[in-house]
Write a protein that holds these residues in place. Structure first.
Motif, PDB file in Angstrom:
ATOM      1  N   LEU A   1       0.832  -1.204   0.000  1.00  0.00           N
ATOM      2  CA  LEU A   1       0.000   0.000   0.000  1.00  0.00           C
ATOM      3  C   LEU A   1       0.867   1.254   0.000  1.00  0.00           C
ATOM      4  O   LEU A   1       0.559   2.233  -0.683  1.00  0.00           O
ATOM      5  CB  LEU A   1      -0.941  -0.004   1.208  1.00  0.00           C
ATOM      6  CG  LEU A   1      -2.087  -1.012   1.156  1.00  0.00           C
ATOM      7  CD1 LEU A   1      -2.776  -1.099   2.498  1.00  0.00           C
ATOM      8  CD2 LEU A   1      -3.081  -0.651   0.064  1.00  0.00           C
TER       9      LEU A   1
ATOM     10  N   GLN B   1      -3.097  -0.465  -5.407  1.00  0.00           N
ATOM     11  CA  GLN B   1      -4.490  -0.108  -5.175  1.00  0.00           C
ATOM     12  C   GLN B   1      -5.302  -1.367  -4.876  1.00  0.00           C
ATOM     13  O   GLN B   1      -5.356  -2.270  -5.710  1.00  0.00           O
ATOM     14  CB  GLN B   1      -5.086   0.582  -6.406  1.00  0.00           C
ATOM     15  CG  GLN B   1      -4.420   1.897  -6.750  1.00  0.00           C
ATOM     16  CD  GLN B   1      -4.643   2.931  -5.663  1.00  0.00           C
ATOM     17  OE1 GLN B   1      -5.754   3.083  -5.183  1.00  0.00           O
ATOM     18  NE2 GLN B   1      -3.583   3.608  -5.288  1.00  0.00           N
ATOM     19  N   PRO B   2      -5.950  -1.458  -3.711  1.00  0.00           N
ATOM     20  CA  PRO B   2      -6.787  -2.628  -3.430  1.00  0.00           C
ATOM     21  C   PRO B   2      -8.126  -2.532  -4.167  1.00  0.00           C
ATOM     22  O   PRO B   2      -8.654  -1.439  -4.366  1.00  0.00           O
ATOM     23  CB  PRO B   2      -6.993  -2.569  -1.923  1.00  0.00           C
ATOM     24  CG  PRO B   2      -6.837  -1.140  -1.573  1.00  0.00           C
ATOM     25  CD  PRO B   2      -5.851  -0.569  -2.567  1.00  0.00           C
TER      26      PRO B   2
ATOM     27  N   GLU C   1     -12.273  -3.265  -4.379  1.00  0.00           N
ATOM     28  CA  GLU C   1     -13.290  -3.012  -3.359  1.00  0.00           C
ATOM     29  C   GLU C   1     -13.397  -4.159  -2.364  1.00  0.00           C
ATOM     30  O   GLU C   1     -13.482  -3.937  -1.157  1.00  0.00           O
ATOM     31  CB  GLU C   1     -14.652  -2.780  -4.011  1.00  0.00           C
ATOM     32  CG  GLU C   1     -14.775  -1.473  -4.742  1.00  0.00           C
ATOM     33  CD  GLU C   1     -16.158  -1.292  -5.350  1.00  0.00           C
ATOM     34  OE1 GLU C   1     -17.119  -1.891  -4.842  1.00  0.00           O
ATOM     35  OE2 GLU C   1     -16.253  -0.548  -6.331  1.00  0.00           O
TER      36      GLU C   1
ATOM     37  N   ALA D   1     -10.309  -4.238  -0.188  1.00  0.00           N
ATOM     38  CA  ALA D   1     -10.325  -3.099   0.733  1.00  0.00           C
ATOM     39  C   ALA D   1     -11.220  -3.400   1.937  1.00  0.00           C
ATOM     40  O   ALA D   1     -10.865  -3.083   3.076  1.00  0.00           O
ATOM     41  CB  ALA D   1     -10.788  -1.845   0.014  1.00  0.00           C
ATOM     42  N   SER D   2     -12.362  -4.040   1.705  1.00  0.00           N
ATOM     43  CA  SER D   2     -13.240  -4.386   2.825  1.00  0.00           C
ATOM     44  C   SER D   2     -12.600  -5.438   3.718  1.00  0.00           C
ATOM     45  O   SER D   2     -12.730  -5.382   4.944  1.00  0.00           O
ATOM     46  CB  SER D   2     -14.611  -4.850   2.331  1.00  0.00           C
ATOM     47  OG  SER D   2     -14.516  -6.098   1.701  1.00  0.00           O
TER      48      SER D   2
ATOM     49  N   LYS E   1     -10.011  -3.696   5.808  1.00  0.00           N
ATOM     50  CA  LYS E   1     -10.651  -2.942   6.884  1.00  0.00           C
ATOM     51  C   LYS E   1     -11.029  -3.866   8.029  1.00  0.00           C
ATOM     52  O   LYS E   1     -10.856  -3.518   9.197  1.00  0.00           O
ATOM     53  CB  LYS E   1     -11.895  -2.221   6.369  1.00  0.00           C
ATOM     54  CG  LYS E   1     -11.595  -0.980   5.586  1.00  0.00           C
ATOM     55  CD  LYS E   1     -12.870  -0.326   5.109  1.00  0.00           C
ATOM     56  CE  LYS E   1     -12.546   0.801   4.153  1.00  0.00           C
ATOM     57  NZ  LYS E   1     -13.736   1.307   3.469  1.00  0.00           N
TER      58      LYS E   1
ATOM     59  N   MET F   1      -6.174  -1.245   6.876  1.00  0.00           N
ATOM     60  CA  MET F   1      -6.472   0.066   6.298  1.00  0.00           C
ATOM     61  C   MET F   1      -6.393   1.173   7.356  1.00  0.00           C
ATOM     62  O   MET F   1      -5.920   2.271   7.076  1.00  0.00           O
ATOM     63  CB  MET F   1      -7.844   0.075   5.621  1.00  0.00           C
ATOM     64  CG  MET F   1      -7.907  -0.778   4.374  1.00  0.00           C
ATOM     65  SD  MET F   1      -6.710  -0.335   3.114  1.00  0.00           S
ATOM     66  CE  MET F   1      -7.546   1.001   2.311  1.00  0.00           C
TER      67      MET F   1
END
Length: 98
Positions: A60, A65-66, A68, A71-72, A75, A80
């Motif tokens: 990162l 770039q993750p 979607e 990215a979840s 998180k 993140m």
């Protein structure tokens, strides 16, 4: 070259599991990867997520770039939040480069 952190499907038919990989955005979903940084199994309750946080943070920081879905997952694991904290701390130290 755009680098993405995304899911690579593995497992049997109708029983997916995924690897979290770093790959060139132009390569196919299950094609050539740069590095494997973890796995995700949505078929167990609760979902099993195993991501190497140090590798994910380093990618990162280098501009990967993750997607979607990744990215979840990041998180949920807390990567993140850690990335945004480190980004804010580095911008506070170097206000001219922000």
């Amino acid at each position: 070259m755009t680098v993405k952190i995304r899911l690579k499907r593995t497992g049997m038919k109708k029983a997916p599991s995924y690897r979290v990989v770093v790959a060139d955005s132009r390569s196919p979903r299950d094609g050539r990867i740069i590095e494997n940084i973890g796995w995700y199994n949505p078929r167990v309750e609760p979902s099993a997520i195993n991501i190497n946080e140090e590798k994910a943070l380093s990618w990162l920081k280098n501009g990967a770039q993750p997607t979607e879905s990744v990215a979840s997952l990041l998180k949920r694991v807390g990567v993140m939040d850690r990335f945004s904290q480190e980004k804010a701390a580095s911008s506070a130290q170097n206000p001219t480069q922000a």
